[in-house]
Motif scaffolding. Sequence first.
Motif, short mmCIF file in Angstrom:
data_model
loop_
_atom_site.label_atom_id
_atom_site.label_comp_id
_atom_site.label_asym_id
_atom_site.label_seq_id
_atom_site.Cartn_x
_atom_site.Cartn_y
_atom_site.Cartn_z
N ASN A 297 0.83 -1.21 0.00
CA ASN A 297 0.00 0.00 0.00
C ASN A 297 0.86 1.25 0.00
O ASN A 297 0.59 2.21 -0.73
CB ASN A 297 -0.93 0.01 1.23
N GLY A 302 -1.28 -1.80 -6.53
CA GLY A 302 -2.73 -2.02 -6.54
C GLY A 302 -3.16 -3.29 -5.84
O GLY A 302 -2.38 -4.23 -5.62
N ASN A 304 -5.08 -5.68 -6.88
CA ASN A 304 -5.01 -6.89 -7.70
C ASN A 304 -3.63 -7.54 -7.62
O ASN A 304 -3.51 -8.77 -7.54
CB ASN A 304 -5.34 -6.57 -9.16
N TYR A 305 -2.61 -6.71 -7.62
CA TYR A 305 -1.25 -7.25 -7.50
C TYR A 305 -1.01 -7.81 -6.10
O TYR A 305 -0.26 -8.77 -5.93
CB TYR A 305 -0.22 -6.17 -7.82
#
Length: 324
Positions: A297, A302, A304-305
């Motif tokens: 973060n 992101g 999704n990754y």
Amino acid sequence: MSDATPIPMTDKNDSKAKTPKLATVGRYTLLITLVAIVVLTAVGNPRFLSANNLLNILFQVSALGIAAFGQTILLIGAGLDLSVGAMLSVAGLVCALTIASTGSVLLGVLAGILAGGFIGCINGLLVSTNRATPFIITLGMMTLLQGVAIIISGGSPVNGSGALFDVFGLGTLAGIPYPVYVMALALVAVFLVMRSTTLGRYAFAVGGNEEAARLSGIPVRRLKIALYALNGLLVGVAAVVLTGILDSALPNMGTGYELRAIAAVVIGGTPLLGGRGTVIGTLGGVLLLGLVSNSMNLLGIGANYQSVVLGLIITAAVILQRSR
């Protein structure tokens, strides 16, 4: 017979010698990878190692940690619960709905915890029949509970648990959020149960060899019910904490918790086949997952990754467990 060629022992001995080396490498590869992530994040964002951020990590993983402690109990006893996420959603909704209808936070907390324990008992009763594997039974329960969560909530969030939010969402003691204290209490309780009670000793015995445990007189069926009930109670506690943190209960708020709980337990050194493990190791797995999520973060990676990384961590942990 004198012309018989002696059986070479070199290959067998070599393979035995290589196995511990593989296990040693396996143990440290994942740890080194995670440490590298932490170091890179600290270099990329100095705030990562600040006291406030580290406390925030503990706060964010508190509900997951409590749920993972319950999963640890089951895996040590050669069980499994894929319905943890859906169970958490239902227990959280029961807690919020009770508070909304009665105005009593205490009744809401008790209702949420007991709802988790009740569902855990049902799982235990079904698993103890040995008609199907825990994987299949709890997978079916997961689907059922997902539907129950939508039905009792009407598909919408349940708000109105403000006093619970004041405690778990905003409350601190000595600068440490209350959910962290709850996670610590759950850790101590599970540790004592597994190390100092008959229930814990029986769980290790059944996880090591269920048939031998049964022949030695251990009440395997009742033990399984008790383990799943205890897991359900812990999930209920996690649901109450998460409901307080979010200041609402959502029909899908537990989605993914079963996967992350299993990941934390396996990373912490408890094998999927049972018989050994420790809740302290699970805490380490929970903290490592929290560190990875927080670092990604801060680095702007992101969601999704993040899921890809979590999947890789789980896969690596399972493979390395098989090499031990």
